[in-house]
Design an enzyme around this catalytic site. Structure first.
Site: not given
Length: 346
Positions: A52, A224
């Site tokens: 992320s 993610d």
């Protein structure tokens, strides 16, 4: 200014991991600023991993982007996001597209020799992704975790880092690549799909290359990486960096806000067998700040906080004198505010 020439031989930690962080990637940048000042970050084949926001930070650092330039970009992205009524959750707004504009410019300005850059990141930069095809609706599934550690171009690094930051309906369109209003996600998905076909994307558990199914080219495969592994650890010598107060009972090397807290017992919420969150009001605020953008002064303060926490960690582990570096006092909020002024942001 690039940091690629900085080398070190410390044996205290041999890799570093930047956790999922969202807008609090500014904390990661503050930690990086401190470690770079003490020559404790960019070592020869020193593995840097991230998911992320942590993947964006890891990629930018290896490209030679300075933490203060990264802070400048983070402040600009946050300011644009706050202009939308519902912040990053605004329907029709794609944070991934906004991040790409700044992230690409930073990396391309820093990388003056693509061949040398690829030599440095291959086998060194590990970006975590979530395989949406096996992602569980509830609970953990380590088999949904994928790692990119081989890159063919700068575009590969950009695409993998951006996909590692994509959460449907939060940082990008709910419909994924089916949403034709945004261009970055389809491009990044095609790029990483091609990387899979060449064995650049590995299974997070087995380490074996992942072969994409031929029928999924019309949809994104990767989300993610923090959805299934927000705190990726390479081995026991990994320095784990996180912007929230957490405990790693089986892992000795960590930099996070908990390092400054007293030894008084604190209630914790067990995330999994490796990580427990501190149940405090401050931690609740931090978790909100990961998802929702904050004012510039708040993000600058988190940058300074990351610097201070890293300084505390180095002092506690007697690492400040290892390389004969003259230490200075911790980076104050005033100094960070001056940094913000210097990069043209208020």
């Amino acid at each position: 200014m690039a940091h690629n020439g900085i080398r070190s031989t410390t044996r205290h930690f041999t890799s570093i991991s930047f956790s999922g962080a969202g807008f609090l990637a500014c904390y990661h940048l503050g930690v990086a600023e401190c470690l770079l000042r003490h020559n404790l970050l960019m070592q020869e084949k020193f593995i840097i991993t991230g998911v992320s926001g942590g993947a964006l930070v890891a990629s930018a650092l290896l490209a030679g982007v300075t933490p203060t330039d990264g802070l400048s970009a983070a402040l600009a992205i946050s300011e644009t996001t706050r202009q939308h009524r519902f912040d990053a959750l605004q329907p029709g707004f794609s944070l991934v597209d906004e991040m790409y504009q700044h992230f690409e410019q930073l990396v391309r300005d820093a990388v003056t020799n693509e061949e040398l850059f690829l030599q440095q990141v291959n086998g060194t930069l590990r970006i975590g992704l979530t395989d949406r095809r096996v992602f569980p609706p509830v609970g953990e599934n380590p088999h949904a975790y994928m790692v990119v550690d081989t890159y063919r171009s700068v575009e590969d690094v950009l695409a993998a880092a951006l996909l590692s930051s994509y959460v449907p309906g939060v940082t990008g369109p709910m419909g994924g690549t089916w949403d034709t209003r945004h261009s970055v996600l389809p491009w990044a998905s095609r790029q990483v799909h091609a990387m899979m076909a060449e064995g650049c994307v590995k299974h997070g558990v087995t380490g074996q290359p992942i072969v994409p199914h031929p029928d999924v080219t019309s949809r994104e495969i990767c989300w993610d990486g923090g959805l299934v592994n927000a705190f990726p650890i390479v081995d026991q010598q990994t320095l784990m960096v996180a912007p929230v107060a957490v405990d790693f009972p089986h892992h000795p090397h960590t930099i996070n806000p908990a390092v400054r807290q007293s030894r008084c017992p604190v209630r914790v919420l067990r995330h999994n067998q490796w990580v427990s969150f501190h149940l405090t009001r401050e931690n609740a605020i931090r978790l909100r700040q990961i998802v929702m953008s904050s004012d510039a002064d708040v993000l600058q303060a988190r940058f300074a906080e990351g610097y201070d926490d890293a300084q505390h960690y180095l002092e506690h582990n007697n690492l400040l004198s290892v390389h004969g570096v003259v230490t200075t006092s911790t980076l104050s909020n005033d100094a960070t505010m001056e940094t913000g002024k210097g990069i043209g942001l208020s």
